[in-house]
Design a protein around this motif. Sequence first.
Motif, PDB file in Angstrom:
ATOM      1  N   ALA A  87     -35.324   5.848  -7.709  1.00 43.53           N
ATOM      2  CA  ALA A  87     -36.182   5.098  -8.633  1.00 43.53           C
ATOM      3  C   ALA A  87     -35.439   4.838  -9.934  1.00 43.53           C
ATOM      4  N   GLY A  88     -35.399   3.581 -10.353  1.00 42.93           N
ATOM      5  CA  GLY A  88     -34.721   3.206 -11.575  1.00 42.93           C
ATOM      6  C   GLY A  88     -33.247   2.922 -11.409  1.00 42.93           C
ATOM      7  N   ASN A  89     -32.690   3.222 -10.233  1.00 39.82           N
ATOM      8  CA  ASN A  89     -31.261   3.025 -10.022  1.00 39.82           C
ATOM      9  C   ASN A  89     -30.942   1.902  -9.044  1.00 39.82           C
ATOM     10  N   ASP A 103     -27.398   1.843 -10.633  1.00 41.96           N
ATOM     11  CA  ASP A 103     -26.647   3.055 -10.930  1.00 41.96           C
ATOM     12  C   ASP A 103     -26.789   3.935  -9.698  1.00 41.96           C
ATOM     13  N   ILE A 104     -25.966   4.980  -9.565  1.00 42.65           N
ATOM     14  CA  ILE A 104     -26.035   5.745  -8.325  1.00 42.65           C
ATOM     15  C   ILE A 104     -25.474   7.141  -8.536  1.00 42.65           C
ATOM     16  N   GLN A 158     -20.907  -2.577 -14.446  1.00 42.57           N
ATOM     17  CA  GLN A 158     -20.284  -3.892 -14.539  1.00 42.57           C
ATOM     18  C   GLN A 158     -20.826  -4.733 -15.684  1.00 42.57           C
ATOM     19  N   THR A 159     -22.086  -4.500 -16.072  1.00 47.00           N
ATOM     20  CA  THR A 159     -22.713  -5.367 -17.072  1.00 47.00           C
ATOM     21  C   THR A 159     -23.016  -4.654 -18.386  1.00 47.00           C
ATOM     22  N   GLY A 160     -23.253  -3.364 -18.329  1.00 52.82           N
ATOM     23  CA  GLY A 160     -23.693  -2.643 -19.523  1.00 52.82           C
ATOM     24  C   GLY A 160     -25.124  -2.946 -19.923  1.00 52.82           C
ATOM     25  N   LEU A 161     -25.872  -3.666 -19.080  1.00 53.14           N
ATOM     26  CA  LEU A 161     -27.241  -4.069 -19.386  1.00 53.14           C
ATOM     27  C   LEU A 161     -28.247  -3.096 -18.797  1.00 53.14           C
ATOM     28  N   GLU A 162     -29.441  -3.087 -19.378  1.00 55.55           N
ATOM     29  CA  GLU A 162     -30.539  -2.330 -18.808  1.00 55.55           C
ATOM     30  C   GLU A 162     -30.983  -2.994 -17.502  1.00 55.55           C
ATOM     31  N   ARG A 163     -31.544  -2.185 -16.621  1.00 61.52           N
ATOM     32  CA  ARG A 163     -32.002  -2.705 -15.323  1.00 61.52           C
ATOM     33  C   ARG A 163     -32.993  -3.854 -15.490  1.00 61.52           C
TER      34      ARG A 163
END
Length: 351
Positions: free
Chosen positions: A184-186, A263-264, A298-303
């Motif tokens: 969840a969230g990743n 993320d993982i 790769q992006t540095g952005l929030e999900r």
Amino acid sequence: MHGEFKVPGGKLVVVDLELDGDPARIAHFHLSGDFFIEPGEALDDVRRAVEGLPASSTNEQIARAIHQAVGPEVAFVGFSPEAVATAVRRAIGQATGWRDHDWQLIRTEPLPPRVHLALDEVLTRAVGDGRIKPTLRIWNWNSPAVVIGSFQSVRNEVDMEAAQRFDIPVVRRVSGGGAMFMEAGNVVTWSLYAPAELVAGMSFEDSYRYLDAWAVDALRELGVDAWYQGLNDITSAGGKIGGAAQKRLANGGILHHVTMSYDIDADRMTQVLRIGREKLSDKGIASAKKRVDPLKAQTGLEREQIIDHMVDVFRREHGLSDSALRDEDLAAAQQLVADKFATDEWLYRLP
């Protein structure tokens, strides 16, 4: 009548035609586009092959007529007889493009994994029956899960002791493909529920590329050097980003869903999933931990920023109206969990 088809990863195919007679047949057929065909004279052979065909001809019948007319020595570059057939059927109104549909957006609240899987079946069937419009659904998870493909063996894909130790449920989806490690969230997961006419005449491989082209566009706009690889992987120079799977129902509904890694926890993933040497060698890498290149890195952005941008790209390219999950569809999914997705008969149908 005018029809166009942009070949996934290829060129634009444009046809103009008329229908004459009763029963109607194709007449005054013209083919154009930014493709290549060698020798160039073969374009006339394609025209003669399509001219006079019944308007009711299927994609397969149109493509077969072209193949027979041109012979094996003709080179189609950036397109194919099947692409011409799709453009013809669009012109006649027997196949559709993205903008022929009123796409709806559903951003699901956090739900249990089995409910998400059941919703895929419920909503695909609803689109096929014409009870809801074609839909893009963005998932949100309320717990981790290992999701295995419809045709995978549980014991070959999952270390069940490790899954139980980490309190990660193992669930089986209706589509084929490989096992996915979800947290969840990743992850970024979405489903398309589409009518069969949208991919009429395409090969399975072309339909995967076609249905995910907007997502690849969105990733590239975010600075990710993404491309489609093989049948169903979205990848980058650093490794795999995500994978797609499909299920086609007899009523004409198509499910196409994708999970991408935001993320993982690679250590936990490799303890729970049995990623064999054969699969690693096929991917040309030595370590399962290096298979995945998450979007956060790769992006540095929030999900949520990534998801918002993807939705914006879909809306810009194909049109999209905000909608919501209907109570009756959620209730049907919850019943389907009890009857199917939560049962050992479904999970262990391939032990």
